[in-house]
Motif scaffolding. Structure first.
Motif, PDB file in Angstrom:
ATOM      1  N   VAL A   1      -3.648  -4.690  10.462  1.00 48.59           N
ATOM      2  CA  VAL A   1      -2.654  -4.087  11.354  1.00 48.59           C
ATOM      3  C   VAL A   1      -1.399  -3.740  10.581  1.00 48.59           C
ATOM      4  O   VAL A   1      -0.878  -4.550   9.801  1.00 48.59           O
ATOM      5  N   ARG A   2      -0.910  -2.552  10.811  1.00 52.64           N
ATOM      6  CA  ARG A   2       0.391  -2.098  10.292  1.00 52.64           C
ATOM      7  C   ARG A   2       1.307  -1.926  11.492  1.00 52.64           C
ATOM      8  O   ARG A   2       0.937  -1.304  12.483  1.00 52.64           O
ATOM      9  N   VAL A   3       2.519  -2.497  11.424  1.00 53.87           N
ATOM     10  CA  VAL A   3       3.497  -2.412  12.504  1.00 53.87           C
ATOM     11  C   VAL A   3       4.639  -1.511  12.063  1.00 53.87           C
ATOM     12  O   VAL A   3       5.095  -1.591  10.917  1.00 53.87           O
ATOM     13  N   GLY A   4       5.098  -0.655  12.970  1.00 48.49           N
ATOM     14  CA  GLY A   4       6.223   0.222  12.661  1.00 48.49           C
ATOM     15  C   GLY A   4       7.077   0.450  13.895  1.00 48.49           C
ATOM     16  O   GLY A   4       6.796  -0.068  14.973  1.00 48.49           O
ATOM     17  N   GLU A   5       8.111   1.253  13.728  1.00 44.74           N
ATOM     18  CA  GLU A   5       9.007   1.555  14.851  1.00 44.74           C
ATOM     19  C   GLU A   5       9.619   2.925  14.647  1.00 44.74           C
ATOM     20  O   GLU A   5       9.577   3.485  13.555  1.00 44.74           O
ATOM     21  N   GLY A   6      10.220   3.445  15.702  1.00 42.19           N
ATOM     22  CA  GLY A   6      10.916   4.712  15.580  1.00 42.19           C
ATOM     23  C   GLY A   6      11.553   5.143  16.886  1.00 42.19           C
ATOM     24  O   GLY A   6      11.064   4.820  17.963  1.00 42.19           O
ATOM     25  N   VAL A   7      12.661   5.849  16.755  1.00 40.01           N
ATOM     26  CA  VAL A   7      13.310   6.430  17.926  1.00 40.01           C
ATOM     27  C   VAL A   7      12.704   7.800  18.218  1.00 40.01           C
ATOM     28  O   VAL A   7      12.531   8.175  19.373  1.00 40.01           O
ATOM     29  N   LYS A   8      12.359   8.523  17.163  1.00 36.44           N
ATOM     30  CA  LYS A   8      11.690   9.820  17.303  1.00 36.44           C
ATOM     31  C   LYS A   8      10.273   9.682  16.732  1.00 36.44           C
ATOM     32  O   LYS A   8       9.958  10.213  15.671  1.00 36.44           O
ATOM     33  N   LEU A   9       9.452   8.984  17.456  1.00 38.22           N
ATOM     34  CA  LEU A   9       8.107   8.664  16.970  1.00 38.22           C
ATOM     35  C   LEU A   9       7.258   9.898  16.732  1.00 38.22           C
ATOM     36  O   LEU A   9       6.382   9.892  15.868  1.00 38.22           O
ATOM     37  N   TRP A  10       7.497  10.954  17.499  1.00 39.90           N
ATOM     38  CA  TRP A  10       6.708  12.176  17.336  1.00 39.90           C
ATOM     39  C   TRP A  10       6.953  12.807  15.972  1.00 39.90           C
ATOM     40  O   TRP A  10       6.122  13.586  15.500  1.00 39.90           O
TER      41      TRP A  10
ATOM     42  N   VAL B   1       1.897 -10.781  13.992  1.00 42.60           N
ATOM     43  CA  VAL B   1       0.765 -10.342  13.171  1.00 42.60           C
ATOM     44  C   VAL B   1       0.693 -11.147  11.883  1.00 42.60           C
ATOM     45  O   VAL B   1      -0.377 -11.633  11.491  1.00 42.60           O
ATOM     46  N   ALA B   2       1.836 -11.315  11.211  1.00 43.53           N
ATOM     47  CA  ALA B   2       1.862 -12.031   9.926  1.00 43.53           C
ATOM     48  C   ALA B   2       1.486 -13.501  10.093  1.00 43.53           C
ATOM     49  O   ALA B   2       0.945 -14.112   9.168  1.00 43.53           O
ATOM     50  N   GLY B   3       1.748 -14.057  11.252  1.00 42.84           N
ATOM     51  CA  GLY B   3       1.458 -15.471  11.482  1.00 42.84           C
ATOM     52  C   GLY B   3       0.062 -15.755  11.980  1.00 42.84           C
ATOM     53  O   GLY B   3      -0.300 -16.919  12.189  1.00 42.84           O
TER      54      GLY B   3
ATOM     55  N   ASP C   1      -5.084  -9.380   8.973  1.00 44.82           N
ATOM     56  CA  ASP C   1      -4.396  -9.027   7.731  1.00 44.82           C
ATOM     57  C   ASP C   1      -3.234  -8.099   8.085  1.00 44.82           C
ATOM     58  O   ASP C   1      -3.434  -7.067   8.738  1.00 44.82           O
ATOM     59  N   TRP C   2      -2.039  -8.468   7.673  1.00 40.03           N
ATOM     60  CA  TRP C   2      -0.836  -7.689   7.957  1.00 40.03           C
ATOM     61  C   TRP C   2      -0.632  -6.685   6.826  1.00 40.03           C
ATOM     62  O   TRP C   2      -0.460  -7.057   5.671  1.00 40.03           O
ATOM     63  N   HIS C   3      -0.671  -5.423   7.177  1.00 40.85           N
ATOM     64  CA  HIS C   3      -0.392  -4.345   6.217  1.00 40.85           C
ATOM     65  C   HIS C   3       1.110  -4.105   6.259  1.00 40.85           C
ATOM     66  O   HIS C   3       1.613  -3.414   7.143  1.00 40.85           O
ATOM     67  N   LYS C   4       1.817  -4.704   5.332  1.00 40.38           N
ATOM     68  CA  LYS C   4       3.275  -4.651   5.375  1.00 40.38           C
ATOM     69  C   LYS C   4       3.760  -3.237   5.115  1.00 40.38           C
ATOM     70  O   LYS C   4       3.313  -2.561   4.195  1.00 40.38           O
ATOM     71  N   GLY C   5       4.681  -2.789   5.960  1.00 40.44           N
ATOM     72  CA  GLY C   5       5.232  -1.444   5.841  1.00 40.44           C
ATOM     73  C   GLY C   5       6.601  -1.474   5.194  1.00 40.44           C
ATOM     74  O   GLY C   5       6.763  -1.953   4.075  1.00 40.44           O
TER      75      GLY C   5
END
Length: 198
Positions: free
Chosen positions: A75-84, A126-128, A133-137
């Motif tokens: 899993v990769r975790v991310g964020e965004g205000v303008k995700l598009w 996720v990391a815990g 497996d955490w795919h660090k971004g």
């Protein structure tokens, strides 16, 4: 005592609504009618449709890119205000070749501080988890302060959001893994529910 929280969360599930916002695609939308928070989920191949929906609806939040690598869930975790605008960049990232699905926890009211906080909390879960497996971004982002009241609201949003993610098909994470769930359970188990004062 440990069954109290799942029972409460089950009641919240009754306030969710699932729909398919884009016909003939894998997109599915789960909406919490109490908070307005949503989870948009889809197969990775439908990323273009995901971005089009986000652009039309102007939602911001955190996302999880989910797949398999070397026989394990990754899993990769991310964020965004303008995700598009943010998400199409991941198509060219060869390290994300494992991704099969995308799950987005979104709202029209999330600012940058909120999306960063949600990303941090999801990454911590996720990391815990030894089964994932955490795919660090990106590295930890600084200078996005939140008040204590904002943190508490976002902790509640994440508890409900994990419920929505589960309803959308993401079985890797559970609502009881959230920070707020842990705090509630600690209160409920300190001398019994009857001794808790509000």
């Amino acid at each position: 005592m440990s069954q109290v929280l799942p029972s409460i969360l089950h009641e919240f599930r009754l306030a969710t609504l699932m729909s398919c916002p884009t016909p003939n695609t894998s997109l599915r939308l789960v909406t919490d009618r109490l908070s307005g928070q949503q989870v948009l989920a889809a197969d990775w191949r439908d990323l273009g449709h995901v971005c089009a929906w986000l652009n039309r609806n102007r939602r911001s939040g955190a996302y999880l890119l989910v797949g398999h690598q070397n026989g394990r869930r990754r899993v990769r975790v991310g964020e965004g205000v303008k995700l598009w605008r943010r998400l199409p960049d991941h198509r060219a990232d060869a390290s994300l070749g494992f991704v099969d699905e995308i799950y987005l926890l979104v709202s029209s009211g999330y600012n940058k501080s909120a999306t960063v906080y949600l990303q941090e909390q999801l990454s911590e879960i996720v990391a815990g988890d030894a089964e994932i497996d955490w795919h660090k971004g990106c590295k930890h982002l600084q200078d996005f302060p939140l008040s204590d009241a904002d943190r508490k609201m976002l902790d509640l949003a994440l508890l409900l959001g994990l419920n929505l993610l589960n309803a959308a098909g993401l079985r890797l994470m559970r609502p009881e893994q959230s920070r707020l769930a842990g705090q509630v359970l600690a209160i409920l188990t300190q001398g019994g529910v009857g001794s808790v004062r509000v």
